[in-house]
Design an enzyme around this catalytic site. Structure first.
Site, short mmCIF file in Angstrom:
data_model
loop_
_atom_site.label_atom_id
_atom_site.label_comp_id
_atom_site.label_asym_id
_atom_site.label_seq_id
_atom_site.Cartn_x
_atom_site.Cartn_y
_atom_site.Cartn_z
N CYS A 134 0.84 -1.20 0.00
CA CYS A 134 0.00 0.00 0.00
C CYS A 134 0.87 1.25 0.00
CB CYS A 134 -0.93 0.00 1.21
SG CYS A 134 -2.01 1.45 1.29
N CYS A 137 -0.49 4.08 2.17
CA CYS A 137 -0.29 3.86 3.60
C CYS A 137 1.14 4.15 4.02
CB CYS A 137 -0.62 2.41 3.97
SG CYS A 137 -2.18 1.79 3.36
N ASP A 138 2.11 3.68 3.24
CA ASP A 138 3.50 3.65 3.70
C ASP A 138 4.46 4.54 2.91
OD1 ASP A 138 2.74 1.73 5.59
OD2 ASP A 138 3.01 0.10 4.16
#
Length: 312
Positions: A134, A137-138
């Site tokens: 992701c 997300c990261d």
């Protein structure tokens, strides 16, 4: 057969949030946590974009907070995997792998989606240490660093473009000699000076002492002119798709060609009265903890209204 007013299957942000709302509405929810209690976030080391945690929080801690909050409102937590469903009539019947057979007046499907991986041992070894599925997300952790994205479709191109806004350099590793992405997405990555596309490349391993420091790649694997070499990277992102965990419900609810459950408009309604879908199992677009939690809230509110209308 045990009778349940509100049954929740799945335990990520969607399932736990649905349980919090259902519990506060006195629906006496029963939640089966499934194959990965806490969902995908339990494999994420640091979560910085979930509201309410200004200093960040680890994925497992966030899920534990949500779980304890759901338990506070009398959610009955159980450990088992749903293996069979009969949604042909109310009450709906679900069978679990521990032998439980239950019938439910309302059902919230929050079984999530599983990211597809290449199947390398190194992907497990470096999970949370440079390997991610992701970028949204990261990606923040890789500002001004070098990363690689695996995949050749729209998702891979979107992730590479997103990461190019943060990282110094992005390798897009594509197994085929072409991109499968839409024309506009192809143009976007090809015109981005920060993105280097490695066509006809396969990743065969990762390396690094305390996290990902590089990848072993092969160009034109199996051909006479095969080339093997290493690239230096700080992060390795998988963008080869997700598989929604919807198989046992497919005979009853509508899904798209990938298996994501199709809901009615902006709602979590599936088209079957009293059956709702929340979180990544019904979300091919965002796949974020906050959007999953929001859909869990909506599903529980819809379940409460449905049960009240039906006097169940």
């Amino acid at each position: 057969m045990e009778h349940i007013r509100c049954l929740i299957i799945g335990s990520g942000p969607a399932g736990y949030t649905a349980a919090i709302y259902a519990g506060r509405a006195n629906l006496n929810p029963v939640l089966y946590e499934g194959i990965q209690p806490g969902g995908q976030l339990t494999t994420t080391t640091e979560v910085e974009n979930f509201p309410g945690y200004p200093d960040g929080i680890s994925g497992p801690e966030l899920m534990d907070d949500l779980r304890r909050q759901a338990e506070k409102f009398n959610t009955d937590m159980r450990s088992a995997i749903a293996t069979k469903a009969d949604l042909s009539r109310v009450p709906y019947k679900i069978i679990f792998d521990n032998g439980d057979e239950v019938e439910a007046d309302s059902l919230i499907i929050a079984t999530g989606a599983t990211a597809k991986y290449l199947g390398l041992e190194d992907e497990k070894r470096y999970a949370g240490m440079g390997v991610s599925a992701c970028a949204t997300c990261d990606g923040f952790f890789y500002r001004k660093k070098t990363v690689a994205v695996v995949g050749g479709g729209d998702t891979a191109c979107e992730e590479a473009s997103y990461l190019a806004g943060l990282a110094n350099k992005v390798y897009l590793i594509v197994r085929k000699p072409f991109l499968r992405a839409s024309k506009i997405m192809q143009e976007r990555v090809m015109e981005n000076p920060k993105i280097e596309i490695l066509f006809e490349h396969n990743t065969i391993g990762l390396f690094g002492e305390h996290g990902v420091e590089g990848a072993h790649v092969v160009k034109r694997m199996g051909e006479a002119d095969e080339q093997r070499y290493d690239i230096a990277i700080d992060g390795f992102f998988l963008a080869i798709g997700h598989k929604p965990n919807s198989d046992i419900f497919k005979p009853w609810v509508k899904t798209d060609e990938t298996g994501y459950i199709i809901t009615e408009g902006d709602s979590p309604r599936t088209g079957i009265p009293g059956v709702f879908a929340a979180g990544d199992v019904a979300d091919p677009h965002y796949r974020q903890a906050i959007t999953a939690a929001a859909s869990g809230c909506k599903a529980a509110i819809e379940a409460e209204r449905y049960l009240a209308e039906q006097k169940l």
